[in-house]
Enzyme design. Structure first.
Site, mmCIF file in Angstrom:
data_model
loop_
_atom_site.group_PDB
_atom_site.id
_atom_site.type_symbol
_atom_site.label_atom_id
_atom_site.label_comp_id
_atom_site.label_asym_id
_atom_site.label_seq_id
_atom_site.Cartn_x
_atom_site.Cartn_y
_atom_site.Cartn_z
ATOM 1 N N THR A 12 0.829 -1.203 0.000
ATOM 2 C CA THR A 12 0.000 0.000 0.000
ATOM 3 C C THR A 12 0.861 1.249 0.000
ATOM 4 O O THR A 12 1.991 1.241 0.512
ATOM 5 C CB THR A 12 -0.909 0.008 1.248
ATOM 6 O OG1 THR A 12 -1.558 1.278 1.370
ATOM 7 C CG2 THR A 12 -0.107 -0.227 2.518
ATOM 8 N N TYR A 46 -1.318 -0.102 11.137
ATOM 9 C CA TYR A 46 -1.538 -0.832 9.887
ATOM 10 C C TYR A 46 -0.402 -0.590 8.915
ATOM 11 O O TYR A 46 0.190 -1.529 8.372
ATOM 12 C CB TYR A 46 -2.873 -0.420 9.250
ATOM 13 C CG TYR A 46 -2.956 -0.764 7.785
ATOM 14 C CD1 TYR A 46 -2.913 -2.094 7.357
ATOM 15 C CD2 TYR A 46 -3.067 0.227 6.809
ATOM 16 C CE1 TYR A 46 -2.970 -2.425 6.007
ATOM 17 C CE2 TYR A 46 -3.135 -0.086 5.467
ATOM 18 C CZ TYR A 46 -3.082 -1.407 5.063
ATOM 19 O OH TYR A 46 -3.129 -1.730 3.733
ATOM 20 N N LYS A 76 2.470 -3.226 7.323
ATOM 21 C CA LYS A 76 2.687 -3.464 5.892
ATOM 22 C C LYS A 76 4.122 -3.107 5.489
ATOM 23 O O LYS A 76 4.734 -3.810 4.670
ATOM 24 C CB LYS A 76 1.691 -2.653 5.068
ATOM 25 C CG LYS A 76 0.252 -3.119 5.187
ATOM 26 C CD LYS A 76 0.030 -4.523 4.644
ATOM 27 C CE LYS A 76 0.108 -4.587 3.143
ATOM 28 N NZ LYS A 76 -0.261 -5.935 2.614
#
Length: 326
Positions: free
Chosen positions: A125, A150, A154
């Site tokens: 992302t 988050y 990632k």
């Protein structure tokens, strides 16, 4: 080619599986999904009976689950979507994001190396880059500076993928996409939340001043980009995927309400999210120049398709509820 797709019952993963089976008549797909809250087999019901498709209920945090499949299947490539992905949930329970996004990815890498999987495509992302000022874009050389649990999970997974290329010589490839949208997106995301609450006449929560900016990418365009990376990219490569389609949240929400002919006073300002990144914007010139990829959907077309899809689903669900009530 036989693909091992993790998270294939989720929003982007299910679109990718359907796209691949439609695009390549001789490809097979194993859909490996834990069916958590965001996984829904209805997303892949149209190909459930295909002889080239297999669903396996498995969890990437459980090494034995992955072993059982890879030991008995000749996997050519892993396309890794499975992840905890909602920022608010990561703020509330960061440990779960470490377990799934970091440990789960490392489990997959280990198994892929052990069983001789040819290619490992990791779907990441743009949030790993942090936040941007009013000007400029994320490039593949932008330093990683994640601001939410988050995004940190990632970014950690990205580093493991990179390490397995550098240390073990694995053919790993990383994609970093902007915000996806499209039919059958999970209902907790901004666009589905806005559509469904607008249709139900409920307040539509909007964080802070609503000026946070995101670059929106249609899910089908994302799938074609992953296809290009899977088939054309070099080992160890990283590609940003975006469509130069920036919208601040308030303008996007108002655009949806105007299309639905719903009054804007349904918007309800709420306390801003902790660590809320101000702006994301992708420079996708590398994937366009090196792999020849281009997004095909205009935002007007894609957003209309998405609103119409959710509206029809909402209408059907309301009719069924009324039928049961009678």
């Amino acid at each position: 080619m036989k693909l091992f797709v993790t998270g294939g019952a989720g929003f982007i993963g299910s679109h990718f599986i359907r796209y691949i089976l439609d695009q390549y008549e001789d490809y097979e797909v194993i859909n490996f999904d834990a069916l958590t809250y965001a996984g829904n087999l209805d997303n892949v019901s149209s190909i459930a009976d295909s002889p080239r498709y297999q669903f396996v209920h498995g969890d990437i945090t459980n090494r034995a689950h992955i072993d059982q499949v890879m030991l008995t299947s000749s996997i050519d490539a892993v396309v890794h979507f499975a992840a905890e992905s909602h920022v608010d949930r990561s703020i509330e329970s960061p440990g779960k994001f470490v377990e799934t996004n970091v440990i789960g990815t490392q489990n997959l890498l280990d198994c892929a190396r052990l069983y001789g999987v040819g290619t490992f495509v990791h779907i990441s992302t743009d949030e790993v880059y942090g936040t941007l000022p009013k000007e400029g874009y994320f490039t593949e050389e932008t330093p990683l500076a994640p601001n939410s649990p988050y995004a940190a999970s990632k970014a950690s997974a990205d580093m493991f993928v990179r390490a397995y290329y550098e240390t073990y010589g694995m053919d790993t490839r990383i994609t970093r996409c902007s915000n996806n949208y499209g039919p059958n997106q999970y209902r907790e995301k901004l666009i589905p939340v806005t559509i469904l609450r607008a249709l139900d006449g409920l307040p539509i929560p909007l964080y802070g001043d609503g000026q946070n900016v995101r670059d929106w990418l249609h899910v089908h365009d994302h799938c074609t980009a992953i296809d290009a990376v899977l088939h054309k990219a070099k080992p160890g490569s990283v590609y940003n995927i975006g469509s130069n389609n920036e919208w601040n949240n308030i303008d996007l929400v108002e655009k949806i309400l105007d299309y639905l002919e719903v009054p804007r006073n349904q918007i309800a300002r709420v306390t801003d999210r902790l660590g809320h990144d101000r702006r994301y914007a992708i420079d996708a010139s590398r994937i366009k120049g090196e792999l020849g990829w281009q997004p095909m959907h205009t935002f007007e077309e894609g957003l209309k398709e998405t609103i119409d899809w959710f509206t029809e689903k909402h209408r059907t669900a309301s009719q069924m509820s009324q039928s049961y009530g009678n």
